[in-house]
Design a protein around this motif. Structure first.
Motif, mmCIF file in Angstrom:
data_model
loop_
_atom_site.group_PDB
_atom_site.id
_atom_site.type_symbol
_atom_site.label_atom_id
_atom_site.label_comp_id
_atom_site.label_asym_id
_atom_site.label_seq_id
_atom_site.Cartn_x
_atom_site.Cartn_y
_atom_site.Cartn_z
ATOM 1 N N LEU A 178 2.715 -1.593 17.356
ATOM 2 C CA LEU A 178 3.607 -2.619 17.876
ATOM 3 C C LEU A 178 5.045 -2.397 17.418
ATOM 4 O O LEU A 178 5.996 -2.742 18.126
ATOM 5 C CB LEU A 178 3.119 -4.009 17.430
ATOM 6 C CG LEU A 178 1.742 -4.430 17.946
ATOM 7 C CD1 LEU A 178 1.358 -5.783 17.391
ATOM 8 C CD2 LEU A 178 1.730 -4.457 19.475
ATOM 9 N N ALA A 179 5.196 -1.841 16.221
ATOM 10 C CA ALA A 179 6.535 -1.578 15.696
ATOM 11 C C ALA A 179 7.036 -0.183 16.051
ATOM 12 O O ALA A 179 8.187 0.159 15.747
ATOM 13 C CB ALA A 179 6.545 -1.748 14.178
ATOM 14 N N ILE A 221 11.017 4.439 16.694
ATOM 15 C CA ILE A 221 11.540 5.511 17.546
ATOM 16 C C ILE A 221 12.997 5.243 17.904
ATOM 17 O O ILE A 221 13.804 6.176 18.016
ATOM 18 C CB ILE A 221 10.675 5.640 18.818
ATOM 19 C CG1 ILE A 221 9.241 6.048 18.444
ATOM 20 C CG2 ILE A 221 11.270 6.660 19.782
ATOM 21 C CD1 ILE A 221 8.276 6.007 19.597
ATOM 22 N N ARG A 222 13.340 3.972 18.056
ATOM 23 C CA ARG A 222 14.722 3.585 18.392
ATOM 24 C C ARG A 222 15.704 4.079 17.322
ATOM 25 O O ARG A 222 16.805 4.529 17.626
ATOM 26 C CB ARG A 222 14.777 2.062 18.538
ATOM 27 C CG ARG A 222 16.155 1.423 18.434
ATOM 28 C CD ARG A 222 17.006 1.704 19.663
ATOM 29 N NE ARG A 222 18.249 0.955 19.621
ATOM 30 C CZ ARG A 222 19.327 1.328 18.921
ATOM 31 N NH1 ARG A 222 19.287 2.426 18.189
ATOM 32 N NH2 ARG A 222 20.425 0.606 18.946
ATOM 33 N N TYR A 223 15.314 4.026 16.055
ATOM 34 C CA TYR A 223 16.213 4.379 14.960
ATOM 35 C C TYR A 223 16.089 5.846 14.532
ATOM 36 O O TYR A 223 17.075 6.457 14.114
ATOM 37 C CB TYR A 223 15.969 3.465 13.759
ATOM 38 C CG TYR A 223 16.517 2.078 13.947
ATOM 39 C CD1 TYR A 223 17.888 1.832 13.859
ATOM 40 C CD2 TYR A 223 15.675 1.008 14.237
ATOM 41 C CE1 TYR A 223 18.409 0.554 14.049
ATOM 42 C CE2 TYR A 223 16.189 -0.275 14.421
ATOM 43 C CZ TYR A 223 17.559 -0.488 14.323
ATOM 44 O OH TYR A 223 18.064 -1.757 14.523
ATOM 45 N N PHE A 224 14.875 6.412 14.583
ATOM 46 C CA PHE A 224 14.676 7.765 14.060
ATOM 47 C C PHE A 224 14.517 8.821 15.150
ATOM 48 O O PHE A 224 14.493 10.009 14.835
ATOM 49 C CB PHE A 224 13.442 7.801 13.151
ATOM 50 C CG PHE A 224 13.597 6.997 11.891
ATOM 51 C CD1 PHE A 224 14.300 7.504 10.812
ATOM 52 C CD2 PHE A 224 13.048 5.731 11.794
ATOM 53 C CE1 PHE A 224 14.437 6.760 9.650
ATOM 54 C CE2 PHE A 224 13.183 4.980 10.644
ATOM 55 C CZ PHE A 224 13.885 5.490 9.566
ATOM 56 N N ALA A 225 14.382 8.406 16.414
ATOM 57 C CA ALA A 225 14.123 9.312 17.534
ATOM 58 C C ALA A 225 12.736 9.929 17.387
ATOM 59 O O ALA A 225 12.071 9.797 16.358
ATOM 60 C CB ALA A 225 15.194 10.390 17.643
ATOM 61 N N THR A 226 12.288 10.599 18.414
ATOM 62 C CA THR A 226 10.907 11.090 18.435
ATOM 63 C C THR A 226 10.662 12.189 17.402
ATOM 64 O O THR A 226 9.629 12.206 16.741
ATOM 65 C CB THR A 226 10.550 11.617 19.836
ATOM 66 O OG1 THR A 226 11.490 12.626 20.220
ATOM 67 C CG2 THR A 226 10.570 10.492 20.861
ATOM 68 N N SER A 242 17.938 -2.986 21.264
ATOM 69 C CA SER A 242 17.891 -3.413 19.876
ATOM 70 C C SER A 242 16.447 -3.513 19.422
ATOM 71 O O SER A 242 15.514 -3.468 20.236
ATOM 72 C CB SER A 242 18.583 -4.770 19.720
ATOM 73 O OG SER A 242 17.841 -5.780 20.391
ATOM 74 N N ALA A 243 16.246 -3.655 18.105
ATOM 75 C CA ALA A 243 14.885 -3.737 17.572
ATOM 76 C C ALA A 243 14.138 -4.936 18.135
ATOM 77 O O ALA A 243 12.955 -4.846 18.497
ATOM 78 C CB ALA A 243 14.947 -3.824 16.041
ATOM 79 N N VAL A 244 14.841 -6.060 18.250
ATOM 80 C CA VAL A 244 14.196 -7.270 18.782
ATOM 81 C C VAL A 244 13.826 -7.073 20.244
ATOM 82 O O VAL A 244 12.737 -7.457 20.690
ATOM 83 C CB VAL A 244 15.123 -8.487 18.606
ATOM 84 C CG1 VAL A 244 14.509 -9.728 19.254
ATOM 85 C CG2 VAL A 244 15.397 -8.738 17.134
ATOM 86 N N GLU A 245 14.713 -6.464 21.018
ATOM 87 C CA GLU A 245 14.430 -6.218 22.433
ATOM 88 C C GLU A 245 13.262 -5.268 22.611
ATOM 89 O O GLU A 245 12.444 -5.425 23.533
ATOM 90 C CB GLU A 245 15.686 -5.663 23.107
ATOM 91 C CG GLU A 245 16.802 -6.678 23.280
ATOM 92 C CD GLU A 245 18.073 -6.047 23.813
ATOM 93 O OE1 GLU A 245 18.221 -4.811 23.654
ATOM 94 O OE2 GLU A 245 18.904 -6.768 24.377
ATOM 95 N N GLN A 246 13.168 -4.237 21.752
ATOM 96 C CA GLN A 246 12.052 -3.300 21.823
ATOM 97 C C GLN A 246 10.737 -4.016 21.552
ATOM 98 O O GLN A 246 9.738 -3.799 22.240
ATOM 99 C CB GLN A 246 12.251 -2.172 20.792
ATOM 100 C CG GLN A 246 13.324 -1.170 21.170
ATOM 101 C CD GLN A 246 12.826 -0.143 22.185
ATOM 102 O OE1 GLN A 246 11.880 -0.376 22.914
ATOM 103 N NE2 GLN A 246 13.477 0.995 22.240
#
Length: 452
Positions: free
Chosen positions: A47-48, A53-58, A229-233
């Motif tokens: 779930l997180a 991935i948003r912050y560290f990329a794949t 953003s993290a919340v949107e993800q």
């Protein structure tokens, strides 16, 4: 190819250890308990995963996740609840982002390639997933060969046990009977240390491979979804879980997790180790890996010509026959080739669902890849956890799990057919490539401004 090689090294080490866990640590349910912990926390981390991935990329998500796998393998040198369970928690928290990153990386690369060719997105995604899962399932081969060769080399130094076949197969009920009766040989500690050292070295190799040779996706893909953003993800992940398409696919995903958990836990313990000894697990699961790798590659190629529906139907019928056979299989009259046949047939079904469901997700949710694969791995991890956890109590017989698999398979395929019917009565998912759609929208906006 770098992604494939990384997964091959990482999973070769872990999967061979996973296949042995239910037999090596049968007493007290430590093996199955640690596996259930891994997949329970994997479900949470899924779930997180889009946020990670948003912050560290794949790429760097995969690198860090591979490190958590190595920690778990290393803790097997000192198997106890206070070592394996915390390591299982850590690995579970890394496993969800790992597989969500892999799915996003693979699907985005396939879509990017499709924009430069005349092929459809669906065909390229299916082929990419077929090749990837060929490598993933073939990763069973080196690790399992090593495990069986090492364990066979230590047979003379191990302990022999008499085997009571009345507790094998579908009659196996929980960890306790298997611990008393399974396996004609228990390996000595030195042999086990050699095995774990080899697997740890093999798994550690995946870290520099991902760090130094894997291409960072944002540098060469032009169709990555807009960053949120993290919340949107997190909201996107939860919102997608409630969508009708996802709802219809959840039972099939759950079956996929249950049957893989059964193959790695109950099948290796109740059918292979119980009748032939723990040293035979690696050889049988090597056949599983070979058959799975070939099947995944073959299915990824022919899906371009046959479509999904015939492939899923063939897999459905093969699983019905296999589960029924395993339910009524008599271990007293069973032979070693029966186990190889079961493993090969099971691998075909597993390769079909693992590769084709992943490809299906890339087609259904092209603009929400990370949330989609997070949901896929979440429900699969929940099913894994149930499969391993329910195998621990003494009163949970393998026959109960086989009947549960039959029911879940029929429900999942029924809802899958309903989803296919709905899709065929809707507009096509892809009328044109994503990048072209974006350009067309921009041109239309400019024209409207000029007209105004």
């Amino acid at each position: 190819m770098e992604c494939h090689a990384t997964v091959t090294c990482n999973q070769s080490a872990y999967l061979s250890l996973q296949n042995l866990a239910s037999s090596l640590y049968a007493t007290g349910g430590l093996g199955l308990g640690s596996l259930a912990t891994i997949y329970g926390f994997k479900a949470i981390s899924c779930l997180a995963a889009p946020v990670v991935i948003r912050y560290f990329a794949t790429k760097w998500t995969i690198v860090v996740a591979c490190c958590t796998y190595c920690v778990y393998i290393a803790m097997n040198f000192y198997p106890a609840y206070y070592t394996l369970i915390p390591a299982a928690v850590l690995m579970g928290m890394g496993s969800g982002p790992l597989w969500s990153s892999q799915g996003t990386h693979l699907t985005t690369s396939a879509m990017n390639l499709a924009d430069f060719t005349s092929e459809t997105h669906e065909a390229v995604i299916s082929r990419f997933n077929g090749v990837f899962f060929m490598f993933f399932l073939a990763s069973q081969i080196p690790g399992n060969l090593v495990s069986s060769l090492v364990l066979f080399s230590g047979v003379n130094g191990g302990t022999s046990n008499e085997t009571d076949l009345s507790f094998c197969g579908a009659n196996d009920c929980g960890a306790a009977p298997a611990a008393n009766s399974s396996g004609s040989y228990t390996p000595d500690q030195t042999t086990v240390y050699i095995l774990f050292g080899t697997l740890l070295a093999w798994g550690t190799l995946s870290i520099p491979m991902a760090a130094f040779f894997m291409n960072p996706l944002p540098y060469y893909c032009s169709i990555l979804p807009t960053k949120r953003s993290a919340v949107e993800q997190l909201k996107a992940t939860l919102r997608l879980a409630l969508s009708p398409r996802m709802f219809l696919l959840i039972p099939l995903i759950v079956y996929n997790g249950l049957e893989l958990g059964f193959a790695y836990g109950d099948f290796t313990k109740a059918y292979i180790s119980c009748t032939q000894g723990v040293q035979t697990i690696g050889f049988v699961m090597t056949a599983y890996g070979v058959a799975g790798g070939i099947s995944a590659l073959f299915l990824g190629i022919i899906s371009k010509y046959t479509g999904r529906l015939p492939i899923f139907t063939v897999g459905f019928l093969s699983q019905l026959v296999l589960i029924t056979m395993m339910l009524f299989w008599d271990p007293h009259q069973g032979q070693l080739w029966h186990l190889y046949l079961m493993a090969v047939t099971w691998a075909f079904g597993g390769a079909l669902r693992e590769s084709q469901i992943a490809a299906f997700f890339g087609v259904l949710f092209p603009k929400d890849q990370a949330p989609a694969f997070a949901n896929f791995r979440f429900w699969q991890a929940i099913a894994y956890t149930v499969a391993f956890a329910f195998s621990i109590p003494d009163y949970m017989c393998v026959s109960y799990m086989l009947r549960a698999l039959l029911g879940t398979l029929c429900l999942g395929m029924g809802l899958y057919y309903l989803l296919e019917w709905r899709i065929r009565h809707e507009k096509p998912v892809y009328k044109r490539p994503v990048q072209k759609e974006t350009k067309t929208e921009e041109v239309q906006e400019k024209q409207e401004l000029r007209n105004w």
